[in-house]
Scaffold this active site. Sequence first.
Site, PDB file in Angstrom:
ATOM      1  N   ARG A 240       7.887   1.509   1.511  1.00 34.47           N
ATOM      2  CA  ARG A 240       8.864   0.828   0.674  1.00 34.47           C
ATOM      3  C   ARG A 240       8.174  -0.299  -0.067  1.00 34.47           C
ATOM      4  O   ARG A 240       7.225  -0.915   0.432  1.00 34.47           O
ATOM      5  CB  ARG A 240      10.025   0.240   1.509  1.00 34.47           C
ATOM      6  CG  ARG A 240      11.087   1.244   1.922  1.00 34.47           C
ATOM      7  CD  ARG A 240      11.904   1.707   0.730  1.00 34.47           C
ATOM      8  NE  ARG A 240      12.985   2.606   1.098  1.00 34.47           N
ATOM      9  CZ  ARG A 240      12.885   3.932   1.164  1.00 34.47           C
ATOM     10  NH1 ARG A 240      11.708   4.503   0.945  1.00 34.47           N
ATOM     11  NH2 ARG A 240      13.925   4.679   1.470  1.00 34.47           N
ATOM     12  N   GLU A 269      11.041  -2.262  -7.842  1.00 32.19           N
ATOM     13  CA  GLU A 269      11.020  -1.048  -8.656  1.00 32.19           C
ATOM     14  C   GLU A 269      12.414  -0.756  -9.244  1.00 32.19           C
ATOM     15  O   GLU A 269      13.423  -1.124  -8.650  1.00 32.19           O
ATOM     16  CB  GLU A 269      10.530   0.148  -7.821  1.00 32.19           C
ATOM     17  CG  GLU A 269      11.380   0.499  -6.619  1.00 32.19           C
ATOM     18  CD  GLU A 269      10.771   1.622  -5.786  1.00 32.19           C
ATOM     19  OE1 GLU A 269      11.507   2.587  -5.518  1.00 32.19           O
ATOM     20  OE2 GLU A 269       9.580   1.544  -5.406  1.00 32.19           O
ATOM     21  N   HIS A 287       7.840   6.696  -7.147  1.00 32.26           N
ATOM     22  CA  HIS A 287       8.686   6.929  -5.965  1.00 32.26           C
ATOM     23  C   HIS A 287       9.114   8.400  -5.886  1.00 32.26           C
ATOM     24  O   HIS A 287      10.305   8.715  -5.857  1.00 32.26           O
ATOM     25  CB  HIS A 287       9.912   6.018  -5.988  1.00 32.26           C
ATOM     26  CG  HIS A 287      10.473   5.754  -4.613  1.00 32.26           C
ATOM     27  ND1 HIS A 287      11.040   4.552  -4.259  1.00 32.26           N
ATOM     28  CD2 HIS A 287      10.561   6.540  -3.504  1.00 32.26           C
ATOM     29  CE1 HIS A 287      11.451   4.602  -3.000  1.00 32.26           C
ATOM     30  NE2 HIS A 287      11.170   5.813  -2.527  1.00 32.26           N
TER      31      HIS A 287
END
Length: 334
Positions: A240, A269, A287
């Site tokens: 993460r 993000e 991601h």
Amino acid sequence: MSKPHILVARKIFPEVIERLTQHFEVYANQDDNLWTQAELIERLQGKDGALLTGTQPVNAELLAACPQLRIAANMTVGYNNFDIAAMTAAGVQGTNTPDVLTETTADFGFALLMATARRITESEHYLRAGQWTRWSYDMFAGCEVHGSTLGILGMGRIGQGIAKRGAHGFGMNVIYHNRSRLSPALEAECKARYVGKDELLAQADHLVLVLPYTPESHHAIGAAEIARMKPTATLINIARGGIVDDAALAQALKDRRIAAAGLDVFEGEPAVHPALLEVPNVVLTPHIASATVPTRLAMAHKAVDNLIAFFEGRGALTPVNTPVNTPVSTLGKI
């Protein structure tokens, strides 16, 4: 009896929407608009449940403004968008999607490790720019993967999957650090050895981060931790954003204090720290570690499974909290 009302916060597969409509009144954001918190709260009015993608915060403000909400189902394994204490106190169930993305994410983590170690992105940019005019013995010479030391910080299902790929597929020496040590049987299966965090940082040729994000793991890898790593090491983050201090990492990459990094997640993000975009020795992906069609479908269906089970009164299949109050069944036999 009327069907429960469900909000789907982002665009998802049409077949998943179709399945939801067999059991619920569905309000789907198939235009994929990015709602503000206020807009999300507005659209949650009168909704009993929500299917979320892990980026929509479910916090005390939202819960107070949406008293009818009973369940928030993430179609992700992570749930740092949930204020667990507030949800539990409000009697709102939270769920996630473990297991279904383990192998795909482990595949990607290892792919990112290899791309980083072997400087694939950097060399492709060089080629596309028309700079490849002759061979050189040290042209994009990278780091060895086979036989090297693989360090894993966070040894859950995905970490174990990466360990197995490294040990069994590439003959890597696997070391790991985790909040709790694995059983001897699991360690043997992964061919992994437990070490302290400092030893992990000092010994790993390739350090892969697979730990969940919590307040305690915020900036678990910062300037001090990077300074303990080998200058020839690579750092891979598929966990993460926020686990790594991106500013400190960018500076370390610029100064060549470590060889390279591969990042699939970022602080804040989809924004990416500008300094990371300026250094060549980093592989950046948006991601996508779980991004195969079968896996993303399985994630979405797992979220639907949780919604159906919850409103049948059977209880969520993969809960992340235990609410103070749980509803009786509001669906008939499905």
